[in-house]
Design an enzyme around this catalytic site. Structure first.
Site, PDB file in Angstrom:
ATOM      1  N   CYS A  76       0.764  -1.255   0.000  1.00 11.10           N
ATOM      2  CA  CYS A  76       0.000   0.000   0.000  1.00 11.10           C
ATOM      3  C   CYS A  76       0.793   1.302   0.000  1.00 11.10           C
ATOM      4  O   CYS A  76       0.751   2.061  -0.967  1.00 11.10           O
ATOM      5  CB  CYS A  76      -0.942   0.011   1.206  1.00 11.10           C
ATOM      6  SG  CYS A  76      -1.950  -1.467   1.391  1.00 11.10           S
ATOM      7  N   HIS A 133      -2.259   7.141   4.790  1.00  9.13           N
ATOM      8  CA  HIS A 133      -1.267   6.061   4.902  1.00  9.13           C
ATOM      9  C   HIS A 133       0.160   6.499   4.576  1.00  9.13           C
ATOM     10  O   HIS A 133       0.993   5.672   4.216  1.00  9.13           O
ATOM     11  CB  HIS A 133      -1.680   4.894   3.982  1.00  9.13           C
ATOM     12  CG  HIS A 133      -1.411   3.547   4.610  1.00  9.13           C
ATOM     13  ND1 HIS A 133      -1.212   2.408   3.856  1.00  9.13           N
ATOM     14  CD2 HIS A 133      -1.329   3.161   5.904  1.00  9.13           C
ATOM     15  CE1 HIS A 133      -1.014   1.387   4.652  1.00  9.13           C
ATOM     16  NE2 HIS A 133      -1.082   1.821   5.898  1.00  9.13           N
TER      17      HIS A 133
END
Length: 471
Positions: A76, A133
């Site tokens: 990710c 993130h």
């Protein structure tokens, strides 16, 4: 003697007006929408697998350009870094792991993001929706300090879809402020992005970066999506993998069971349907606004699907976390009405580091710093791109035809599933790929992330102001 034809004044004015409108249309900067799905596998969309219920994505792919050879990082955070900077995450030591809740650090603040670049090109409204993130240990890593003008979503990954909790704290924010909102996270993000589009000014270009947390674990789907995928309440439920419930407790109670179907694959498929529905809200907003001819929409997955959590990458080999095709060849479609010929499949080699240079050039940005990517607009138009190599991380590198991974050479033009090592049959190509890999590996630096002290807990509501004040 030639006759002089007298042109009515009104006609001259009309011609001038049409010419002016044409010039305006050619010079007008396009709206830019990037939509990322989280852990969406190659075999997890309807246009690759008819068992998947993704009507909006299927229609989008039929109208857009499907990228058959689009590469990302295998997990990710690294893909988000490469997308937003145009640089390999290896340059920052951030290729091999995600930025977790307990990590101190993030995307280096000296790096300019796509949002920063578009700001210099006149994009006044640059919004991010969903999963960040890229650092939450200090205010300096916050999206509003990384080029964006508004933020709606969560800092960390793997939040509970319904409660929005992570590590025992509520992680849902509007700009710097924690907010409490009821609803399924993917649905909330889709609606907020659609609202931003509807309320945008037709006179000013906008940038919307939409990062859905679905269909990433924890395994939770909306009831309506489970029913579409065959859920039967009278049948037993399989135990779902992972321990996210323990990490996402609300007041000590594990609520992770909410939203789980009969089987892992069914639950995952329902989560994909939920992402498709939210993506449909964005598409409807663009159509209703009447801006499709001046809006480029780029959809992608951040990496391959995780088979551990129900994803599928067939017929590709491997999964999320690996440099095999199933981990790094991502689902991706680009749509721009009237500018890109729809219903086509682009087979040229492209990747996540190409997004910034391509969109920056379309936006007319100036003085862009050097990137590892390149402008691939010609590739999107079906034209041939110059021969090149893309670094996949660790031992992986790929070219238009060849791929080197874990010391093995594959001819992807004949063997996309990576079944046969042809290194001995093509020693020259093997040598070229090894040399390219060695050059890329020189970019790699050590991971700079450190962990919070043992026993650390995030502040109430993941208030980034409190985190920064603790230093």
């Amino acid at each position: 003697m030639k006759k002089t034809i007298k042109v009515p004044q009104q006609l001259l004015l009309l011609v001038a007006l049409l010419a002016a409108l044409n010039t305006f249309a050619q010079n007008k900067k396009p709206n830019i929408i990037i939509v990322i799905a989280d852990d969406l596998g190659w075999n997890d969309v309807g246009f690759h697998n008819p068992e998947m219920i993704t009507p909006n994505l299927d229609k989008f792919a039929a109208r857009g350009v499907e990228l058959q050879r689009f590469y990302v990082a295998p997990i990710c955070s690294p893909t988000r870094i490469g997308l937003l900077t145009g640089k390999y995450p290896d340059r920052f030591g951030l290729r091999e792991q995600v930025i977790r809740p307990h990590h101190v650090g993030g995307l280096p603040t000296a790096e300019k993001t796509l949002a920063d670049v578009l700001a210099t090109a006149g994009y006044k409204h640059r919004a991010i929706f969903g999963k960040w993130h890229l650092g939450q240990s200090d205010k300096k890593y916050h999206p509003l300090n990384r080029g964006f003008t508004s933020f709606y979503g969560h800092y960390t990954g793997s939040i509970d879809y319904f409660t929005h909790y992570r590590y025992g704290a509520h992680d849902w924010h509007r700009n710097f402020t924690p907010v409490t909102e009821t609803g399924y996270s993917v649905e909330l993000v889709g609606k907020e992005a659609a609202k931003f589009i509807r309320e945008s000014s037709a006179a000013e270009p906008f940038f919307a970066y939409v990062a859905f947390n679905g269909p990433h674990s924890p395994m939770q789907a909306r009831q309506q999506d489970l029913l579409k995928n065959g859920y039967d309440a009278s049948k037993p439920h399989d135990k779902m993998p992972g321990d996210e419930g323990e990490k996402n407790k609300v007041n000590g109670e594990n609520k992770i069971q909410e939203g789980q179907g009969n089987t892992l694959r069914q639950t995952y498929a329902a989560m994909v349907t939920g992402v498709d529905d939210a993506f449909g809200e964005i598409l409807k907003a663009v159509e209703a606004k009447g801006i499709a001819d001046n809006t480029i929409i780029w959809f992608l997955s951040d990496n391959g699907g995780s088979t551990t959590f129900g994803g599928s990458n067939l017929p590709l080999k491997g999964m999320k976390g690996s440099e095999w095709e199933g981990g790094v060849r991502a689902v991706s479609v680009v749509y721009w009405q009237g500018q890109l010929q729809g219903g086509k499949k682009a087979t040229e080699l492209m990747g996540y580091v190409d997004i910034l240079p391509t969109l920056s050039k379309l936006a007319g940005a100036k003085n862009i710093t050097a990137t590892d990517g390149t402008d691939v607009l010609n590739g999107l138009k079906g034209k041939k791109l110059p021969e090149r190599y893309l670094f996949l991380g660790k031992q992986g590198v790929v070219s238009q035809r060849w791929k080197l991974n874990a010391g093995q050479l594959f001819d992807l033009s004949k063997d996309p599933s990576e079944t046969t090592d042809v290194a001995k049959a093509f020693p020259q190509e093997y040598s070229k790929m090894k040399n390219a890999l060695a050059g890329f590996q020189k970019l790699v630096i050590p991971n700079p992330l450190i962990s919070q002290p043992k026993g650390w807990q995030p502040p109430v509501n993941w208030d980034i102001n409190q985190i920064s004040s603790q230093k």
